[in-house]
Design an enzyme around this catalytic site. Structure first.
Site, mmCIF file in Angstrom:
data_model
loop_
_atom_site.group_PDB
_atom_site.id
_atom_site.type_symbol
_atom_site.label_atom_id
_atom_site.label_comp_id
_atom_site.label_asym_id
_atom_site.label_seq_id
_atom_site.Cartn_x
_atom_site.Cartn_y
_atom_site.Cartn_z
ATOM 1 N N GLU A 160 5.963 90.994 74.897
ATOM 2 C CA GLU A 160 6.961 89.843 75.230
ATOM 3 C C GLU A 160 6.854 89.360 76.714
ATOM 4 O O GLU A 160 7.015 88.076 76.592
ATOM 5 C CB GLU A 160 8.504 90.373 74.810
ATOM 6 C CG GLU A 160 8.673 90.760 73.465
ATOM 7 C CD GLU A 160 8.571 89.745 72.629
ATOM 8 O OE1 GLU A 160 8.383 88.426 72.887
ATOM 9 O OE2 GLU A 160 8.802 90.224 71.124
ATOM 10 N N GLU A 448 7.932 78.980 63.259
ATOM 11 C CA GLU A 448 6.475 79.153 62.660
ATOM 12 C C GLU A 448 6.127 78.167 61.542
ATOM 13 O O GLU A 448 5.081 77.375 61.766
ATOM 14 C CB GLU A 448 6.323 80.349 62.069
ATOM 15 C CG GLU A 448 6.038 81.458 63.107
ATOM 16 C CD GLU A 448 7.509 82.077 63.621
ATOM 17 O OE1 GLU A 448 7.399 82.588 64.600
ATOM 18 O OE2 GLU A 448 8.521 81.892 63.115
ATOM 19 N N THR A 539 0.731 81.744 71.469
ATOM 20 C CA THR A 539 1.544 82.039 70.160
ATOM 21 C C THR A 539 3.091 81.713 70.417
ATOM 22 O O THR A 539 3.723 81.628 69.669
ATOM 23 C CB THR A 539 1.398 83.655 69.870
ATOM 24 O OG1 THR A 539 2.097 83.720 68.803
ATOM 25 C CG2 THR A 539 2.061 84.498 71.116
#
Length: 554
Positions: A160, A448, A539
């Site tokens: 992270e 997403e 991402t």
């Protein structure tokens, strides 16, 4: 003519080992590779004419024929989303500025990522792209004073930290040119590098940044997952480019080298059963997969994403990345998708060779990344697969009164009645009503599906995709907006505004500022704002520039 994604090898555009006139020409590597990943698994490097052809290709749709009316509608929508972001940012600035997250309901700061200001750093590029420059420069001054040796009393989640902090800092540097961001990115990366000091060089999940001691997220174990060890490639590659120090790139690529060396499909004792479908459970000391479970959702998603995107970022030089992606996407198409009784093609969970009709919202990244790569290499067949997967993902949102999608669903496969018969009665009722069951019925502001709709809009120019993004945004407004910001909603099957009661989940992670808002906004912003031919998204939706030429050395 429809062609498979990698049958373009006939044209010399993809596989360096293709038997074609172009593949007979010499590789760009006329000497031994200076950095890892330049050679594919057969020991071949990039073909020069194929590389040049790829560098000349464009993927973003030509929007020059947009009508004045459509342009105004689009810009009005962009402004509405910008105002929504301003509402969320104002709450963060007022009640939690510099904190990792805001507790929106209690109007208080939360320390969840070591106290280094995760929301602020993650949102730097969003501030810049939305032209909130005063806020950006104020945030820059905060970043300049960060001390990454103070851990906020928490272990550092290495994965992270990379995607939220390091990626955010790199993107802010490339957008603004301010070297403070690069300096802090290097500083933080050097702080977490001890996580890679393991027998095989595989990173611990957690790190005590004051002592340099690593650990698994589960105390006393050495387990990790595919996404967490395989999602350093983009950020570390770019760090090596900016610093001329190959150490970062080599650390990220070593993960792949070890994974390939320690796990063979041909080994009968290995859990690696299907070429290109890598199990998500991994032991970082042995370097071996510890289960046969493969999945392109949570636990595996960004590993596959980074195989493809790091290849693009490397100016198409990292041959091993695209070689592995080629194998992975073909196996995915063959083993990891199934048609539902409602006619939609969903991804699923594969254990060994057994398919489970389960999909979490993380799988919604697939259509965007697959669409991007398919457009780049000219594959109609795999672009159609991306479109079909996007239809299924959107159906999970579209069939809900809230216009928002569940965290996870189960579906019933066509011609597999046992999927339905084995369900509990409440799940059967939902399948009868929606075509799938809500296994985790909440929405946590995740990006997403919006991400993939954004990609498809930019790749095709079809207004349908932009309109769908707008519908989701309206659902967020109805169900997630509260005084001081936005929060999750507990049940997507209920529209809170229509019911008159808000059933919320008090969670507002930094990705909402960094990803969800960015993809929402960029769908309606002017089309040259982060053009897909000039930038590649990490991402965490941090755009990294494609302008940096790579010749195989740092």
């Amino acid at each position: 003519m429809k062609v498979g994604l990698f049958s373009l090898a006939v044209l010399g555009l993809l596989h360096a080992n293709a038997q074609s006139p172009l593949s007979a020409k010499p590789s760009l590597l006329t000497r031994g590779p200076s950095v890892s990943g330049l050679l594919n698994r057969d020991g071949r490097g990039a073909n020069p004419e194929r590389i040049e052809a790829l560098r000349q290709r464009t993927v973003q749709h030509d929007f020059s024929y947009e009508t004045a009316e459509d342009r105004q509608t689009r810009r009005d929508r962009a402004q509405a989303i910008r105002q929504g972001f301003a509402h969320a940012w104002d709450g963060y600035k007022r009640y939690a500025y510099g904190a990792d997250e805001i507790d929106v309901v209690n109007k208080a700061p939360k320390t969840t990522r070591n106290g280094w200001g995760a929301t602020l750093v993650d949102a730097l590029d969003t501030l810049w792209i939305m032209d909130m420059k005063d806020e950006f420069w104020r945030a820059r001054d905060f970043v300049a004073k960060l001390d990454f040796r103070k851990d906020g009393g928490q272990l550092t989640k290495v994965f992270e930290t990379n995607i939220r902090y390091i990626g955010g800092l790199l993107s802010a540097y490339e957008l603004s040119g301010d070297k403070v961001f690069l300096q802090k990115a290097v500083e933080l990366t050097d702080v977490i590098m001890p996580a890679f000091n393991t027998p095989l060089g595989l990173p611990w999940q957690m790190l005590n940044v004051t002592t340099g001691v690593g650990s698994s997220e589960t105390p006393g174990r050495t387990s990790t997952n595919l996404a967490e060890i395989g999602t350093f490639q983009m950020e570390f590659y770019r760090l090596s480019q900016h610093t001329k120090n190959a150490t970062y790139h080599e650390a990220a690529q070593n993960v792949i080298t070890v994974m390939l060396n320690k796990n063979k499909v041909s080994d009968p004792t290995s859990n690696y059963a299907i070429p290109g479908l890598y199990p998500i459970d991994f032991d970082m000391i042995s370097g071996k997969f510890t289960s046969r479970s493969t999945y392109w959702g949570g636990g595996g998603d960004s590993f596959y994403e980074y195989l493809a995107k790091t290849w693009i970022l490397s100016d198409f030089m990292l041959e091993r990345n695209i070689d592995m992606w080629s194998e992975s996407i073909q196996s995915f198409k063959r083993y990891s998708v199934a048609e539902s009784t409602s006619g939609y093609l969903f991804p699923g969970f594969v254990d060994g060779t057994k398919f489970f009709p389960y999909a979490d919202t993380f799988t919604n990244f697939i259509p965007g990344t697959l669409g991007l790569i398919s457009k780049l290499v000219g594959s109609d067949l795999y672009f159609e697969l991306a479109e079909n997967l996007l239809e299924s993902g959107f159906s999970v949102f579209d069939r809900m009164p809230s216009s928002l999608g569940a965290e996870a669903i189960k579906f019933v496969r066509k011609n597999v009645p046992s999927d339905y018969l084995l369900m509990k009665s409440s799940s059967k009722s939902m399948v009868d009503q929606y075509g799938f069951s809500l296994e985790r019925p909440y929405y946590l502001l995740r990006p997403e599906l919006i991400e993939s709709l954004f990609y498809m809009y930019r790749l095709t120019g079809k207004q349908l995709y932009a309109d769908r993004v707008w519908k989701i945004w309206q659902g967020i407004q109805r169900n997630c907006r509260v005084p001081g910001g936005y929060v999750g909603t507990a049940n997507v099957a209920v529209d809170d505004m229509a019911s008159g009661t808000m059933d919320i989940i008090n969670s507002t992670e930094s990705f909402f500022f960094a990803e969800t808002f960015l993809y929402l906004y960029l769908t309606f912003a002017d089309h040259d704002n982060i053009n897909l031919d000039e930038w590649v998204f990490t991402t965490e939706a941090h755009p990294l520039s494609r302008k940096y030429v790579f010749d195989g050395t740092f």
